[in-house]
Design a protein around this motif. Structure first.
Motif, PDB file in Angstrom:
ATOM      1  N   VAL A  49      54.411  38.640  36.268  1.00 30.38           N
ATOM      2  CA  VAL A  49      54.098  37.222  36.378  1.00 30.38           C
ATOM      3  C   VAL A  49      52.607  36.914  36.288  1.00 30.38           C
ATOM      4  CG1 VAL A  49      56.169  36.765  37.731  1.00 30.38           C
ATOM      5  CG2 VAL A  49      54.042  37.277  38.912  1.00 30.38           C
ATOM      6  N   SER A  50      51.781  37.916  36.202  1.00 28.60           N
ATOM      7  CA  SER A  50      50.338  37.721  36.144  1.00 28.60           C
ATOM      8  C   SER A  50      49.768  38.522  34.987  1.00 28.60           C
ATOM      9  CB  SER A  50      49.697  38.161  37.465  1.00 28.60           C
ATOM     10  OG  SER A  50      48.311  37.867  37.484  1.00 28.60           O
ATOM     11  N   GLU A  51      48.445  38.602  34.931  1.00 27.84           N
ATOM     12  CA  GLU A  51      47.815  39.374  33.871  1.00 27.84           C
ATOM     13  C   GLU A  51      48.308  40.819  33.923  1.00 27.84           C
ATOM     14  OE1 GLU A  51      43.674  40.242  34.371  1.00 27.84           O
ATOM     15  OE2 GLU A  51      43.799  39.929  36.523  1.00 27.84           O
ATOM     16  N   PRO A  52      48.505  41.463  32.794  1.00 24.97           N
ATOM     17  CA  PRO A  52      49.048  42.825  32.771  1.00 24.97           C
ATOM     18  C   PRO A  52      48.215  43.834  33.554  1.00 24.97           C
ATOM     19  CG  PRO A  52      49.115  41.871  30.581  1.00 24.97           C
ATOM     20  CD  PRO A  52      48.349  40.913  31.452  1.00 24.97           C
ATOM     21  N   ALA A  53      46.918  43.583  33.732  1.00 22.44           N
ATOM     22  CA  ALA A  53      46.083  44.513  34.496  1.00 22.44           C
ATOM     23  C   ALA A  53      46.331  44.415  36.000  1.00 22.44           C
ATOM     24  CB  ALA A  53      44.616  44.270  34.193  1.00 22.44           C
ATOM     25  N   SER A  54      47.041  43.389  36.447  1.00 27.74           N
ATOM     26  CA  SER A  54      47.383  43.275  37.864  1.00 27.74           C
ATOM     27  C   SER A  54      48.465  44.287  38.195  1.00 27.74           C
ATOM     28  CB  SER A  54      47.896  41.879  38.191  1.00 27.74           C
ATOM     29  OG  SER A  54      46.899  40.930  37.967  1.00 27.74           O
ATOM     30  N   LEU A  55      48.349  44.873  39.344  1.00 29.42           N
ATOM     31  CA  LEU A  55      49.294  45.896  39.787  1.00 29.42           C
ATOM     32  C   LEU A  55      50.378  45.245  40.640  1.00 29.42           C
ATOM     33  CD1 LEU A  55      49.871  48.937  39.753  1.00 29.42           C
ATOM     34  CD2 LEU A  55      48.527  49.086  41.865  1.00 29.42           C
ATOM     35  N   ALA A  56      51.592  45.209  40.105  1.00 30.60           N
ATOM     36  CA  ALA A  56      52.711  44.569  40.798  1.00 30.60           C
ATOM     37  C   ALA A  56      53.283  45.487  41.860  1.00 30.60           C
ATOM     38  CB  ALA A  56      53.806  44.209  39.806  1.00 30.60           C
ATOM     39  N   LEU A  57      53.707  44.887  42.958  1.00 29.95           N
ATOM     40  CA  LEU A  57      54.464  45.559  44.001  1.00 29.95           C
ATOM     41  C   LEU A  57      55.883  45.026  43.877  1.00 29.95           C
ATOM     42  CD1 LEU A  57      51.469  45.657  44.838  1.00 29.95           C
ATOM     43  CD2 LEU A  57      52.240  45.611  47.194  1.00 29.95           C
ATOM     44  N   ARG A  58      56.761  45.911  43.470  1.00 27.19           N
ATOM     45  CA  ARG A  58      58.145  45.527  43.201  1.00 27.19           C
ATOM     46  C   ARG A  58      59.080  46.362  44.058  1.00 27.19           C
ATOM     47  NH1 ARG A  58      58.813  45.992  36.927  1.00 27.19           N
ATOM     48  NH2 ARG A  58      60.811  45.041  37.439  1.00 27.19           N
ATOM     49  N   LEU A  59      60.272  45.866  44.270  1.00 29.04           N
ATOM     50  CA  LEU A  59      61.260  46.549  45.106  1.00 29.04           C
ATOM     51  C   LEU A  59      62.415  47.091  44.277  1.00 29.04           C
ATOM     52  CD1 LEU A  59      61.455  44.030  48.067  1.00 29.04           C
ATOM     53  CD2 LEU A  59      60.525  46.352  48.150  1.00 29.04           C
ATOM     54  N   HIS A  60      62.817  48.305  44.588  1.00 33.59           N
ATOM     55  CA  HIS A  60      64.008  48.865  43.955  1.00 33.59           C
ATOM     56  C   HIS A  60      65.252  48.073  44.354  1.00 33.59           C
ATOM     57  CE1 HIS A  60      62.165  52.363  42.129  1.00 33.59           C
ATOM     58  NE2 HIS A  60      61.527  52.620  43.268  1.00 33.59           N
ATOM     59  N   ARG A  61      65.302  47.629  45.625  1.00 39.06           N
ATOM     60  CA  ARG A  61      66.451  46.874  46.117  1.00 39.06           C
ATOM     61  C   ARG A  61      65.973  45.601  46.829  1.00 39.06           C
ATOM     62  NH1 ARG A  61      67.775  52.082  46.534  1.00 39.06           N
ATOM     63  NH2 ARG A  61      67.135  52.497  48.660  1.00 39.06           N
ATOM     64  N   PRO A  62      65.621  44.586  46.053  1.00 37.04           N
ATOM     65  CA  PRO A  62      65.171  43.341  46.696  1.00 37.04           C
ATOM     66  C   PRO A  62      66.320  42.711  47.483  1.00 37.04           C
ATOM     67  CG  PRO A  62      65.443  43.029  44.331  1.00 37.04           C
ATOM     68  CD  PRO A  62      65.654  44.483  44.600  1.00 37.04           C
ATOM     69  N   ALA A  63      66.012  42.268  48.689  1.00 34.67           N
ATOM     70  CA  ALA A  63      67.064  41.711  49.539  1.00 34.67           C
ATOM     71  C   ALA A  63      66.668  40.388  50.178  1.00 34.67           C
ATOM     72  CB  ALA A  63      67.422  42.720  50.637  1.00 34.67           C
ATOM     73  N   GLY A  64      65.407  40.027  50.066  1.00 36.85           N
ATOM     74  CA  GLY A  64      64.914  38.820  50.723  1.00 36.85           C
ATOM     75  C   GLY A  64      65.350  37.550  50.029  1.00 36.85           C
ATOM     76  N   PRO A  65      65.013  36.423  50.634  1.00 39.58           N
ATOM     77  CA  PRO A  65      65.368  35.119  50.075  1.00 39.58           C
ATOM     78  C   PRO A  65      64.496  34.764  48.870  1.00 39.58           C
ATOM     79  CG  PRO A  65      64.036  34.831  52.030  1.00 39.58           C
ATOM     80  CD  PRO A  65      64.307  36.307  51.909  1.00 39.58           C
ATOM     81  N   TRP A  66      64.861  33.709  48.191  1.00 37.14           N
ATOM     82  CA  TRP A  66      64.159  33.213  47.003  1.00 37.14           C
ATOM     83  C   TRP A  66      62.660  33.096  47.241  1.00 37.14           C
ATOM     84  CZ3 TRP A  66      61.742  28.325  46.436  1.00 37.14           C
ATOM     85  CH2 TRP A  66      61.425  27.975  45.119  1.00 37.14           C
ATOM     86  N   GLU A  67      62.265  32.588  48.412  1.00 40.34           N
ATOM     87  CA  GLU A  67      60.847  32.343  48.678  1.00 40.34           C
ATOM     88  C   GLU A  67      60.051  33.619  48.957  1.00 40.34           C
ATOM     89  OE1 GLU A  67      63.191  31.497  52.451  1.00 40.34           O
ATOM     90  OE2 GLU A  67      63.319  30.814  50.388  1.00 40.34           O
ATOM     91  N   ALA A  68      60.693  34.777  48.888  1.00 44.23           N
ATOM     92  CA  ALA A  68      60.011  36.052  49.120  1.00 44.23           C
ATOM     93  C   ALA A  68      59.478  36.684  47.836  1.00 44.23           C
ATOM     94  CB  ALA A  68      60.967  37.023  49.821  1.00 44.23           C
TER      95      ALA A  68
END
Length: 154
Positions: free
Chosen positions: A53-72
């Protein structure tokens, strides 16, 4: 109740724009940014990679199993809850009760895009930590973002 210490000095300058919403001074020294990345890497269920969702040089923190609500999550990604920019500042979602105290103490500002109804109002810019003490506060906020997105406890 979250009561962060007051951040020292003036707030960093930022663009104030939706895109790009960048911090333009007071960056993290390389060792502090690396320590922040290591904290992120150590969170259970997290994998790192280019932001969706940002510039490709930004390092994303992603989850293998996202479980939180939409606003997370940083939309439109279904699993990215934060990203670290090259300068050390972060965009992330936070539990609503943490946002006002962090803003009041000089650590964060709401992301302008969160004013749009199709985006959660939980998205903030967390300013780049400049030293170990600031890294501790930023790490606390990062773990809260992870807990909200993963529904895990440390």
């Amino acid at each position: 109740m979250f009561d962060p210490p007051k951040r020292s000095g003036p707030r960093p300058a930022t663009t104030g724009l939706e895109i790009p919403h960048d911090q333009i001074d007071q960056f993290s020294p390389a060792p502090i940014r690396e320590a922040l990345i290591e904290q992120a890497r150590a969170l259970p269920g997290v994998f790192l990679g280019p932001s969706q969702v940002s510039e490709p040089a930004s390092l994303a923190l992603r989850l293998h199993r996202p479980a939180g609500p939409w606003e997370a999550f940083l939309h439109p990604s279904p699993d990215e809850f934060a990203h670290i920019h090259r300068a050390g500042f972060l965009h992330l979602t936070l539990p609503q009760p943490m946002i006002a105290p962090l803003v009041a103490a000089g650590w964060a500002e709401p992301h302008p895009i969160s004013l749009r109804p199709q985006w959660p109002d939980t998205i903030v810019m967390l300013y780049a930590p400049r030293d170990e003490d600031e890294l501790s506060v930023v790490g606390t906020a990062l773990r809260a973002s992870w807990r909200q997105a993963s529904l895990e406890e440390e």
